[in-house]
Design an enzyme around this catalytic site. Structure first.
Site, PDB file in Angstrom:
ATOM      1  N   PHE A   1     110.701  98.967  10.856  1.00  0.00           N
ATOM      2  CA  PHE A   1     111.288 100.279  10.615  1.00  0.00           C
ATOM      3  C   PHE A   1     112.655 100.307  11.283  1.00  0.00           C
ATOM      4  O   PHE A   1     112.793  99.913  12.447  1.00  0.00           O
ATOM      5  CB  PHE A   1     110.384 101.386  11.168  1.00  0.00           C
ATOM      6  CG  PHE A   1     110.774 102.751  10.686  1.00  0.00           C
ATOM      7  CD1 PHE A   1     110.458 103.160   9.409  1.00  0.00           C
ATOM      8  CD2 PHE A   1     111.479 103.611  11.509  1.00  0.00           C
ATOM      9  CE1 PHE A   1     110.829 104.417   8.945  1.00  0.00           C
ATOM     10  CE2 PHE A   1     111.866 104.868  11.064  1.00  0.00           C
ATOM     11  CZ  PHE A   1     111.537 105.266   9.770  1.00  0.00           C
TER      12      PHE A   1
ATOM     13  N   ARG B   1     105.553 104.724  -2.224  1.00  0.00           N
ATOM     14  CA  ARG B   1     104.496 104.568  -1.224  1.00  0.00           C
ATOM     15  C   ARG B   1     103.436 105.658  -1.396  1.00  0.00           C
ATOM     16  O   ARG B   1     103.767 106.827  -1.559  1.00  0.00           O
ATOM     17  CB  ARG B   1     105.053 104.650   0.195  1.00  0.00           C
ATOM     18  CG  ARG B   1     106.078 103.613   0.560  1.00  0.00           C
ATOM     19  CD  ARG B   1     106.316 103.604   2.076  1.00  0.00           C
ATOM     20  NE  ARG B   1     106.516 104.949   2.609  1.00  0.00           N
ATOM     21  CZ  ARG B   1     106.524 105.231   3.914  1.00  0.00           C
ATOM     22  NH1 ARG B   1     106.323 104.281   4.799  1.00  0.00           N
ATOM     23  NH2 ARG B   1     106.732 106.472   4.338  1.00  0.00           N
TER      24      ARG B   1
ATOM     25  N   TYR C   1     102.479 111.915  14.467  1.00  0.00           N
ATOM     26  CA  TYR C   1     102.653 112.826  13.337  1.00  0.00           C
ATOM     27  C   TYR C   1     102.296 112.219  11.987  1.00  0.00           C
ATOM     28  O   TYR C   1     102.352 112.912  10.975  1.00  0.00           O
ATOM     29  CB  TYR C   1     104.075 113.392  13.290  1.00  0.00           C
ATOM     30  CG  TYR C   1     105.195 112.374  13.328  1.00  0.00           C
ATOM     31  CD1 TYR C   1     105.538 111.645  12.203  1.00  0.00           C
ATOM     32  CD2 TYR C   1     105.923 112.173  14.483  1.00  0.00           C
ATOM     33  CE1 TYR C   1     106.563 110.728  12.236  1.00  0.00           C
ATOM     34  CE2 TYR C   1     106.956 111.256  14.532  1.00  0.00           C
ATOM     35  CZ  TYR C   1     107.274 110.537  13.402  1.00  0.00           C
ATOM     36  OH  TYR C   1     108.298 109.614  13.442  1.00  0.00           O
ATOM     37  N   LYS C   2     101.907 110.959  11.953  1.00  0.00           N
ATOM     38  CA  LYS C   2     101.495 110.347  10.683  1.00  0.00           C
ATOM     39  C   LYS C   2      99.987 110.491  10.520  1.00  0.00           C
ATOM     40  O   LYS C   2      99.476 111.582  10.288  1.00  0.00           O
ATOM     41  CB  LYS C   2     101.969 108.896  10.625  1.00  0.00           C
ATOM     42  CG  LYS C   2     103.485 108.742  10.560  1.00  0.00           C
ATOM     43  CD  LYS C   2     103.883 107.291  10.400  1.00  0.00           C
ATOM     44  CE  LYS C   2     105.371 107.128  10.163  1.00  0.00           C
ATOM     45  NZ  LYS C   2     106.209 107.450  11.329  1.00  0.00           N
TER      46      LYS C   2
ATOM     47  N   ASP D   1     104.391  98.088  17.598  1.00  0.00           N
ATOM     48  CA  ASP D   1     104.623  99.431  17.076  1.00  0.00           C
ATOM     49  C   ASP D   1     103.424  99.798  16.205  1.00  0.00           C
ATOM     50  O   ASP D   1     103.161  99.157  15.175  1.00  0.00           O
ATOM     51  CB  ASP D   1     105.916  99.447  16.257  1.00  0.00           C
ATOM     52  CG  ASP D   1     106.272 100.842  15.747  1.00  0.00           C
ATOM     53  OD1 ASP D   1     105.352 101.650  15.519  1.00  0.00           O
ATOM     54  OD2 ASP D   1     107.475 101.109  15.544  1.00  0.00           O
TER      55      ASP D   1
END
Length: 419
Positions: A129, A378, A229-230, A204
């Protein structure tokens, strides 16, 4: 051939079906973007109201003690540690993923400089990312000209980094699951390979925490970071977490040595002295409102069996890929998520030359995934609120959009600030 009726039966027999009631999902919406922002837990609004109205409104500053605000970063860290195999006293919730990576990478390089001076290379994935790469590049610049960031391809990582792990590598920073393709890397064997060459590793976990079983301590990892938050459904911008192995905790040199990481923060002395253990990873005053709401999502996971979550995730992604091949054989689509279960996170990514417009057309129908360059659609599969019928309906809508070129309208070419 799989049909919708078969998917309905699977939903009826789903052992995780009841968890869907724990989330707020707008009518007529299929939400497949939990790998970017998780759905709102049904209890989140009431918790936010409680914090604002009672703890802040009535308790005022007393709530640092009476409502347990001061202990919240560590308490939430314990809850996350249970989800990622971190063990007790090893995780704290604080700051953002980017800030936590800066802290972890800086400390890891300090430890390496002491144990193996002369190592100046930071290794990370080319497909990582972007914020991870940017943070590492910025840190290297701050440390001076001796340090450099090298990028490696995912194929090299999957092979155990046989050529990239040269003697000058100090630190390796890897995403456990590739955010774009959904590829999952083997943490234990990769960590072992990195350690065999004398380097330190930071993992990560942004796209794996809450989506699959993780065993940080069992894999021998050094440090890890991740967001809430995912898949953990903590809310937009909710605080991240940092995990550090017990062997390294008291060697962790805090580059952002704020007062919350001090051994005795309320002594108000002029010199910094780090706290023992997990508290030294804190920096400044914590964001209590968002942290309190994030706890609601974590408490849902306290009732969920992660093995069952992982099993359903794999079943959902198996179904998605099978239906894409079954329903869309005549379109220029490529599935870029690995078919092998052991190499797959909790999303399916496909490419199409008009990927952005196709996703825009899907979102207009209430089927929310997201788009990533180049040409990647996605679809995040959050087992606690995504069902098998949702997958069927998504692929059927995708078939209609592609068969009838419903994406080929000017409004589907317009991009907002966030894509």
């Amino acid at each position: 051939m799989i049909d919708r009726a078969a998917c309905e039966i699977r939903d009826q027999n789903d052992p995780l079906r009841a968890f869907r009631e724990d989330f707020v999902l707008p009518p007529g919406t299929i939400y497949l973007d939990g790998n970017s922002l998780g759905a709102q837990p049904a209890a989140a609004a009431a918790r936010a109201h409680e914090v604002v109205t009672n703890e802040w409104g009535t308790g005022l500053i007393r709530s640092w003690n009476t409502a347990g605000w001061f202990e919240l970063p560590v308490e939430l860290g314990e809850k996350i540690s249970g989800l990622v195999g971190g063990g007790a006293g090893a995780t704290v919730v604080t700051d953002s993923t980017s800030i936590n990576l800066f802290k972890a990478a800086s400390a890891a390089l300090d430890i390496q400089a002491e144990d193996a001076p002369g190592r100046t290379v930071i290794l990370t994935q080319r497909e990582n990312f972007p914020t991870d790469i940017y943070i590492l590049q910025g840190l290297a610049r701050q440390l001076g000209g001796d340090y450099e960031v090298r990028l490696v391809d995912d194929a090299e990582v999957a092979a155990g980094l046989p050529t990239a792990l040269t003697d000058d590598v100090a630190l390796v920073v890897l995403s456990h699951v590739n955010y774009r393709t959904g590829r999952l890397f083997d943490m234990a064997s990769t960590t072992e390979a990195i350690h065999a060459r004398g380097a330190t590793v930071i993992w990560d976990l942004c796209h794996s925490a809450g989506a699959l079983e993780v065993d940080l301590a069992g894999s021998g990892a050094d440090m890890a970071i991740g967001c809430t938050y995912k898949f953990l459904n903590g809310g937009p911008g909710s605080p991240a977490f940092i995990w550090v192995s017990g062997a390294l905790q008291n060697r962790f040199a805090q580059p952002l040595s704020g007062w919350w990481g001090h051994a005795n923060p309320f002594d108000m002395v002029a010199d910094y002295a780090p706290a023992d253990g997990i508290r030294r990873f804190l920096t400044g005053t914590q964001a209590i409102l968002s942290m309190s709401v994030a706890e609601v999502g974590l408490d849902i996971f306290a009732r969920a069996d992660m093995a069952a979550v992982r099993s359903k995730s794999l079943e959902l992604s198996d179904l998605f890929m099978t239906l894409v091949e079954q329903q869309l054989p005549h379109h220029p689509i490529e599935i870029v998520t690995p078919r092998e279960r052991e190499h797959r996170g909790s999303q399916v990514s496909i490419t199409h030359p008009e990927g952005f417009a196709v996703m825009s057309a899907l979102i207009e129908r209430g089927i929310i995934g997201d788009y990533r360059e180049p040409s990647v659609l996605r679809f995040g599969l959050t087992p606690l609120y995504v069902g098998f019928t949702d997958v069927w309906d998504t692929v059927e809508a995708l078939r209609d959009i592609l068969d009838n070129r419903r994406w080929d309208l000017p409004r589907h070419q317009v991009r907002g600030s966030v894509t």
